[in-house]
Write an enzyme that holds these catalytic residues in place. Structure first.
Site, PDB file in Angstrom:
ATOM      1  N   ARG A 182      32.516  47.057  46.041  1.00 37.12           N
ATOM      2  CA  ARG A 182      33.886  46.741  45.653  1.00 37.12           C
ATOM      3  C   ARG A 182      34.732  46.580  46.925  1.00 37.12           C
ATOM      4  NH1 ARG A 182      35.915  50.466  47.789  1.00 37.12           N
ATOM      5  NH2 ARG A 182      37.998  49.656  47.357  1.00 37.12           N
ATOM      6  N   GLY A 183      35.980  46.112  46.703  1.00 35.99           N
ATOM      7  CA  GLY A 183      36.812  45.801  47.868  1.00 35.99           C
ATOM      8  C   GLY A 183      36.586  44.328  48.177  1.00 35.99           C
ATOM      9  N   ALA A 184      37.672  43.582  48.352  1.00 36.49           N
ATOM     10  CA  ALA A 184      37.580  42.119  48.404  1.00 36.49           C
ATOM     11  C   ALA A 184      36.546  41.589  49.430  1.00 36.49           C
ATOM     12  CB  ALA A 184      38.965  41.540  48.641  1.00 36.49           C
ATOM     13  N   ASN A 190      47.033  43.662  44.920  1.00 40.58           N
ATOM     14  CA  ASN A 190      46.189  44.767  45.385  1.00 40.58           C
ATOM     15  C   ASN A 190      46.037  45.739  44.223  1.00 40.58           C
ATOM     16  OD1 ASN A 190      44.704  46.042  47.573  1.00 40.58           O
ATOM     17  ND2 ASN A 190      46.269  47.629  47.560  1.00 40.58           N
ATOM     18  N   ASP A 222      43.743  42.015  47.717  1.00 45.99           N
ATOM     19  CA  ASP A 222      42.625  41.339  47.045  1.00 45.99           C
ATOM     20  C   ASP A 222      42.847  39.835  46.958  1.00 45.99           C
ATOM     21  OD1 ASP A 222      42.711  44.271  45.939  1.00 45.99           O
ATOM     22  OD2 ASP A 222      40.662  43.529  45.741  1.00 45.99           O
TER      23      ASP A 222
HETATM   24  O1  MRU Z   1      38.855  47.345  42.255  1.00 47.90           O
HETATM   25  P1  MRU Z   1      38.526  47.492  43.710  1.00 47.90           P
HETATM   26  O2  MRU Z   1      38.143  48.883  44.069  1.00 47.90           O
HETATM   27  O3  MRU Z   1      37.540  46.443  44.156  1.00 47.90           O
HETATM   28  O4  MRU Z   1      39.904  47.157  44.417  1.00 47.90           O
HETATM   29  C1  MRU Z   1      40.007  47.107  45.799  1.00 47.90           C
HETATM   30  C2  MRU Z   1      41.394  47.214  46.244  1.00 47.90           C
HETATM   31  O5  MRU Z   1      42.313  46.834  45.567  1.00 47.90           O
HETATM   32  C3  MRU Z   1      41.614  47.834  47.553  1.00 47.90           C
HETATM   33  O6  MRU Z   1      42.857  48.458  47.587  1.00 47.90           O
HETATM   34  C4  MRU Z   1      41.584  46.980  48.743  1.00 47.90           C
HETATM   35  O7  MRU Z   1      42.760  47.071  49.413  1.00 47.90           O
HETATM   36  C5  MRU Z   1      41.388  45.570  48.721  1.00 47.90           C
HETATM   37  S1  MRU Z   1      39.912  45.227  49.539  1.00 47.90           S
HETATM   38  C6  MRU Z   1      39.953  45.815  51.161  1.00 47.90           C
END
Ligand code: MRU
Length: 349
Positions: A48-50, A249, A239
């Site tokens: 997870r995480g963009a 985000n 994101d």
């Molecule tokens: O649903 P997720 O855990 O994939 O969401 C990720 C996020 O929103 C994080 O806050 C992040 O800032 C973005 S990716 C570095």
């Protein structure tokens, strides 16, 4: 040098993924050997995480296509298109997924008249290049953020935009992790981040492991800390950033931005240029993922709401650009972002 935790690792004939759903209790890895497994890992937030999602998707495509190298050229490219379309349905908001799949599609097109083994070689190279790009971007973002901060500051972050959401240093957490290596120390408050607790399970784990001074709070405590002058700056990841600087985000980010504005605290959004979607004119054009009600009513296996209750569970929100002090990318710092300044970023190197 901090211990490097690698969330996505290409192993030649499989992809090793850190299973983020079982952190911090267990540090376990999945061996992803086919595309449906990769789709499932992205959908369930094992990865997870963009930026990390984009890297995983690139490798997922390369992995799938290995199985079709001896097919006809026509078949190989038909399956490549199917694989790209399939992975694009795994999650809707983080644009890095579509950006990475777009790069893989471009390579497929470029080599469609070559043998399958040549195309395969370049697909694998491209997936590795995506990973290298994100790693370098994280370091540059960290350097840029460090130029805005001072040793000893107290920072607040929301969700997890660390090494496990990206490659190596993270985006929002990059100045904290880079700083730690260089003797620049920050005190960090991590919002726990309802409902899936990425702040508690992942950010607190990652920063603590790196030796950063981190304190966990629940999401509804941030306002009080700001009122008590305990927060010098907020740094979050993103994101998907629209062409005008509106930034999607993790849900709850918008509330933190409003609080920061009220308390005149700088609010920084950190992300690579691969997270900017110039096709989204404003935040209104960003698709927001809605996730299952059980994440709220029955999180982590414990029922905390009555059976049959109505639930609304958007996974992301959009912070309007007016609330953002700066968007910090690898190509530069965009202060008080707007469409003109975001466009100018593309002319920086
Ligand atoms: O649903 P997720 O855990 O994939 O969401 C990720 C996020 O929103 C994080 O806050 C992040 O800032 C973005 S990716 C570095």
């Amino acid at each position: 040098m901090k211990e490097t935790i690698v969330p996505v690792e290409w192993k030649g004939d499989f992809v090793k993924l850190l299973d983020q759903t079982v952190l911090p209790e267990r540090e376990e890895y999945l061996e992803v050997r086919e595309i449906r497994q990769m789709w499932d890992a992205i959908q369930r937030l094992c990865v997870r995480g963009a930026p990390a999602i984009g890297v995983a998707a690139g490798y997922g495509v390369a992995l799938e296509m290995q199985r079709h190298v001896s097919d006809s050229i026509e078949n190989y490219h038909r399956i490549l298109e199917e694989a790209l379309d399939y992975l694009s349905t795994s999650r809707p908001t983080a644009v890095n997924l579509f950006w990475a799949l777009g790069r893989m599609r471009g390579v497929g097109k470029q080599y469609e008249t070559e043998s399958n083994s040549v195309c395969q070689k370049y697909l694998e190279e491209e997936a590795k290049a995506i990973e290298r790009y994100e790693e370098n971007a994280c370091i540059a973002i960290g350097e840029n953020l460090l130029s805005l901060l001072e040793d000893g500051m107290t920072l607040l972050t929301h969700c997890n935009a660390g090494g496990i959401a990206t490659v190596r240093y993270g985006t929002a957490l990059s100045p904290m992790l880079l700083g730690q290596e260089r003797g620049i120390h920050f005190k960090v408050y991590a919002d726990e981040t309802r409902p899936l607790l990425q702040g508690a399970r992942l950010t607190a784990w990652e920063l603590q492991k790196a030796g950063v001074d981190v304190t966990l709070i629940t999401d509804n405590m941030a306002g009080m800390l700001m009122k008590q002058n305990k927060i010098d700056a907020v740094i979050v990841g993103c994101d998907r950033v629209a062409a005008n600087g509106d930034a999607a985000n993790k849900i709850g980010t918008y509330s933190v931005a409003v609080l920061a504005k009220h308390h005149q605290i700088p609010f920084y959004v950190a992300g690579p240029v691969s997270t900017i979607d110039r096709n989204a004119k404003t935040g209104e054009d960003i698709p927001i993922e809605e996730r299952s009600p059980e994440e709220i009513t029955c999180g982590f296996g414990k029922r905390t709401a009555p059976e049959g209750i109505k639930v609304y569970n958007p996974a992301f929100d959009v912070t309007p650009h007016e609330l953002i002090t700066a968007i910090v990318t690898e190509k530069g710092i965009v202060t008080h972002p707007n469409q003109e300044k975001i466009t100018a970023l593309y002319h920086n190197g």
